[in-house]
Design a protein around this motif. Sequence first.
Motif, short mmCIF file in Angstrom:
data_model
loop_
_atom_site.label_atom_id
_atom_site.label_comp_id
_atom_site.label_asym_id
_atom_site.label_seq_id
_atom_site.Cartn_x
_atom_site.Cartn_y
_atom_site.Cartn_z
N TYR A 198 0.82 -1.21 0.00
CA TYR A 198 0.00 0.00 0.00
C TYR A 198 0.86 1.26 0.00
O TYR A 198 2.03 1.24 0.39
CB TYR A 198 -0.88 0.03 1.25
CG TYR A 198 -1.89 -1.08 1.36
CD1 TYR A 198 -2.84 -1.28 0.37
CD2 TYR A 198 -1.92 -1.91 2.48
CE1 TYR A 198 -3.79 -2.28 0.48
CE2 TYR A 198 -2.87 -2.92 2.60
CZ TYR A 198 -3.81 -3.10 1.60
OH TYR A 198 -4.75 -4.08 1.72
N THR A 200 -1.32 4.68 0.01
CA THR A 200 -2.23 5.82 0.08
C THR A 200 -3.19 5.69 1.26
O THR A 200 -3.39 4.61 1.81
CB THR A 200 -3.08 5.93 -1.21
OG1 THR A 200 -3.87 4.74 -1.35
CG2 THR A 200 -2.21 6.09 -2.44
N ASN A 201 -3.78 6.85 1.61
CA ASN A 201 -4.82 6.90 2.66
C ASN A 201 -4.39 6.23 3.96
O ASN A 201 -5.16 5.50 4.60
CB ASN A 201 -6.12 6.28 2.16
CG ASN A 201 -6.78 7.12 1.09
OD1 ASN A 201 -6.66 8.34 1.10
ND2 ASN A 201 -7.45 6.47 0.14
N THR A 203 -2.62 3.75 4.55
CA THR A 203 -2.32 2.33 4.51
C THR A 203 -0.84 2.06 4.25
O THR A 203 -0.30 1.05 4.71
CB THR A 203 -3.16 1.62 3.43
OG1 THR A 203 -2.88 2.22 2.15
CG2 THR A 203 -4.65 1.72 3.73
N ASP A 260 -4.71 1.29 -2.50
CA ASP A 260 -5.44 1.50 -1.24
C ASP A 260 -5.88 0.15 -0.69
O ASP A 260 -5.68 -0.89 -1.32
CB ASP A 260 -6.64 2.42 -1.49
CG ASP A 260 -7.10 3.14 -0.23
OD1 ASP A 260 -6.63 2.78 0.87
OD2 ASP A 260 -7.94 4.04 -0.35
N TYR A 261 -6.54 0.16 0.46
CA TYR A 261 -6.84 -1.06 1.19
C TYR A 261 -7.53 -2.12 0.33
O TYR A 261 -7.10 -3.27 0.27
CB TYR A 261 -7.71 -0.75 2.41
CG TYR A 261 -8.00 -1.95 3.28
CD1 TYR A 261 -7.05 -2.42 4.18
CD2 TYR A 261 -9.20 -2.64 3.17
CE1 TYR A 261 -7.29 -3.54 4.96
CE2 TYR A 261 -9.45 -3.76 3.95
CZ TYR A 261 -8.50 -4.20 4.84
OH TYR A 261 -8.76 -5.31 5.60
N ASP A 415 3.13 7.47 4.36
CA ASP A 415 2.59 7.19 3.02
C ASP A 415 3.48 7.78 1.94
O ASP A 415 3.69 7.17 0.88
CB ASP A 415 1.19 7.82 2.87
CG ASP A 415 0.07 6.88 3.27
OD1 ASP A 415 0.34 5.73 3.65
OD2 ASP A 415 -1.10 7.31 3.20
#
Length: 447
Positions: A198, A200-201, A203, A260-261, A415
Amino acid sequence: MYRIPLRRTVCLALTCGLIATSLAACTGDSSNGKIVLTVNGLPPKTEKANHKKFLDDVAEFEKLNPDIDIQPHEGKMDPKTFTSRLAGGQLEDVFYVYFTDPANLIAKHQAADISEYVDDFDSVKLIRKDLMRIFTGPGGAVYGLPAKNYSLGLLYNRALFTKAGLDPDRPPTTWDDVRSAAAKIAKLGGKTAGYGDYSTNNTGGWHFTAELYSMGGKIAVKHGKTYKAAFNDSLGRKVLQNLSDMRWKDHSMGARQQLDYDDLLRMMGSGKLGMYVATGDNIPIIVQQYDGHYKDYGLGPIPDGAGTLAGGEGYMFNPKDTPDKIRAGLKWLTFAFDNPDRIDHNIKWESKVGNPVGLPQPAIWTGDADKSWSAALKTYANVPRGNYKPFVDGMAQVPIRVEPPKAQQVYAVLDEAMNSVLTDEHADIGKLLDTAEADVNTILAEA
């Protein structure tokens, strides 16, 4: 987040009298001779089976303990409202927490010390000591009990392992092994990625933390009353360099990045991903939402095994609780969540309602309780337990580590480092870590 308002007994001056000593009897501590105990963690009504199970447990508990009135509330820990709810008298007597919460609550004296009462409950002695330490203060005082736990391992596609000539019963146990296996899987072609990560966001920072812990590193260490970043070292550089090498030298992570997740779960479900760091509870999501098959997925221990990022949930006690409420709360917790005598009952229920049974976690028990848990899983399993044996066998020796302070803010900073090494072949790892260290220290100074 909806919460049922805390019910309070209203005491009129005519009933209680005018002298101060009488007022203490009108604090809502009891009703009709019963101890009134407010608890949260009640699943919302949209989770019909779980909601009903919680209320059924309350009814059974009250039948066994007619002197205790459980008043269940929906809702879990919300750091944004916790302090104001505590100050305003709205916090439940027994309240739900994540594993990241106890250390801070204990330091701020926002939870009750229950040490003198826990010895009266034999089941507490059977809970894993490493999990109990999460609810233990610096002086050894106990402030709560764990209910569920998880830790990160290596989730992998057994079918792709077989196609690539790898042994699906022997997943990689070091990061060097992961790199080697990822390269072999990527050579299968068809845009198959050997390893995924991962960026982003938050993660990406989460996985950087997990991978750093696996090598024995730390995100932050305490200096006096504050924390300072500790990841800008050889191990931090090793995490990023390993990812850079797999991405740009081995070409084993695929061209598509900034994941992302849900992306890695989707890739695993489509058969286009060999491995990624995850918890076992990802597997039913991959099956139910992304058309995967339980037989295709295995779980191994976190590579290198010097530590693993762990999480979970438990309960703590309102610092305003009376001794009677603390005893009542411990009775409730050791009935509903920490009860070896109900292991078979609870796992049978999970199977009956169609929940996956046989995943390696949560696993909070030791001794005879752990044997009972394993026996119940064997009896009611509806997933291939053997696929997770490498995780079960390997993780027993891996120490658990909880998330750092200000975790989500720290992850957001990290990130950037993860994204850079996965999207820029010439990313300057040293500079990325220098920048991240400065930004994280600013965040931690406010922790």
